[in-house]
Design a protein around this motif. Structure first.
Motif, mmCIF file in Angstrom:
data_model
loop_
_atom_site.group_PDB
_atom_site.id
_atom_site.type_symbol
_atom_site.label_atom_id
_atom_site.label_comp_id
_atom_site.label_asym_id
_atom_site.label_seq_id
_atom_site.Cartn_x
_atom_site.Cartn_y
_atom_site.Cartn_z
ATOM 1 N N GLN A 195 11.864 7.883 -5.343
ATOM 2 C CA GLN A 195 11.292 7.435 -4.075
ATOM 3 C C GLN A 195 10.624 6.066 -4.233
ATOM 4 O O GLN A 195 10.718 5.208 -3.347
ATOM 5 N N ALA A 196 9.960 5.856 -5.366
ATOM 6 C CA ALA A 196 9.313 4.570 -5.628
ATOM 7 C C ALA A 196 10.353 3.460 -5.721
ATOM 8 O O ALA A 196 10.149 2.349 -5.210
ATOM 9 N N GLU A 232 2.394 1.691 -3.426
ATOM 10 C CA GLU A 232 1.342 2.151 -4.341
ATOM 11 C C GLU A 232 1.106 3.660 -4.197
ATOM 12 O O GLU A 232 0.922 4.369 -5.191
ATOM 13 N N LYS A 233 1.140 4.153 -2.960
ATOM 14 C CA LYS A 233 0.973 5.599 -2.718
ATOM 15 C C LYS A 233 2.119 6.388 -3.339
ATOM 16 O O LYS A 233 1.907 7.443 -3.944
ATOM 17 N N VAL A 234 3.333 5.863 -3.189
ATOM 18 C CA VAL A 234 4.497 6.552 -3.760
ATOM 19 C C VAL A 234 4.403 6.564 -5.283
ATOM 20 O O VAL A 234 4.726 7.565 -5.939
ATOM 21 N N ARG A 273 1.727 6.583 -7.080
ATOM 22 C CA ARG A 273 0.721 7.580 -7.463
ATOM 23 C C ARG A 273 1.263 9.000 -7.374
ATOM 24 O O ARG A 273 0.812 9.897 -8.076
ATOM 25 N N SER A 274 2.250 9.185 -6.504
ATOM 26 C CA SER A 274 2.833 10.525 -6.350
ATOM 27 C C SER A 274 3.695 10.904 -7.552
ATOM 28 O O SER A 274 3.979 12.077 -7.773
ATOM 29 N N ASP A 333 0.833 -1.207 0.000
ATOM 30 C CA ASP A 333 0.000 0.000 0.000
ATOM 31 C C ASP A 333 0.869 1.260 0.000
ATOM 32 O O ASP A 333 0.546 2.245 -0.676
ATOM 33 N N GLU A 334 1.975 1.204 0.754
ATOM 34 C CA GLU A 334 2.872 2.354 0.807
ATOM 35 C C GLU A 334 3.550 2.579 -0.549
ATOM 36 O O GLU A 334 3.669 3.715 -1.017
#
Length: 217
Positions: free
Chosen positions: A73-74, A63-65, A67-68, A60-61
């Motif tokens: 960072q990903a 996936e958030k990165v 989307r950013s 989930d973390e």
């Protein structure tokens, strides 16, 4: 009557003592092994469940990165996930997300590195197959045809047979090997469901090489 029962009970007790004296250590050893194995299995199941829960949270973390839109960072988040949960199914799934995001962000080297790891992962053969197909597509774009074909060798899950044939056809068509490409496109066409968008795309490729729908039926 009472004495008779007492004698029978004593005889049974003596037999039980004799049996236990002869086999007691063996029975105890077997019980210890069984109970130990059961405890180890339960511990392993608990560990797996805990790992899966933690891996899901980390997915989930990632996936958030993704989307950013921050590729660096990903990539770092995925590297961390690989180190901590390399054998979890969520990890190659996260890798495919990161690779796609890197590719769309014009970071092909990042995408290739991530896909390379997913392709070698043993966590899920389906995700590994997808990674190989995408890597082969990238090598095709770079005109590295031999590398692309090498990625499409070996064993793939049965449900990927048509996709592999289609991608191999793309590589051979790019090399000007039209006859071989047509044969592979025909194989792919027959393997896809009649309503599949992939089948229509393969038909377009067949037509472009001078083959018709009739040639692939």
């Amino acid at each position: 009557m009472a004495n008779h029962l007492d004698l029978e009970e004593q005889e049974q007790l003596d037999q039980l003592k004799h049996f236990w004296k002869q086999y007691g250590n063996l029975i105890t050893g077997v019980l210890i092994l069984v109970l130990g194995a059961l405890a180890a299995w339960n511990g392993y199941q608990y560990w797996q469940q805990k790992q899966a829960t933690q891996a899901a949270a980390m997915f989930d973390e990632v996936e958030k990165v993704v989307r950013s839109g921050d590729v660096a960072q990903a990539e770092r988040a995925f590297d961390d996930m690989k180190q901590r949960f390399g054998s979890a199914v969520y990890t190659p799934q996260a890798g495919l997300l990161v690779a796609k995001m890197a590719y769309l962000s014009s970071k092909p080297e990042v995408a290739q590195n991530v896909l390379g790891w997913v392709a070698e992962s043993k966590a899920d053969e389906g995700y590994a197959a997808i990674a190989k197909l995408r890597l082969a597509g990238m090598r095709l774009e770079a005109k590295a045809y031999d590398e692309a074909l090498k990625l499409l060798e070996g064993t793939f899950p049965a449900e990927f047979a048509s996709l592999v044939a289609d991608r191999r056809g793309d590589v051979l068509a790019a090399q000007g090997k039209n006859t071989e490409a047509i044969a592979l496109y025909q194989k792919a066409y027959l393997g896809f469901d009649a309503q599949s968008e992939y089948r229509r795309m393969v038909l377009v490729k067949l037509n472009a090489l001078g083959a018709t729908a009739g040639d692939a039926t």
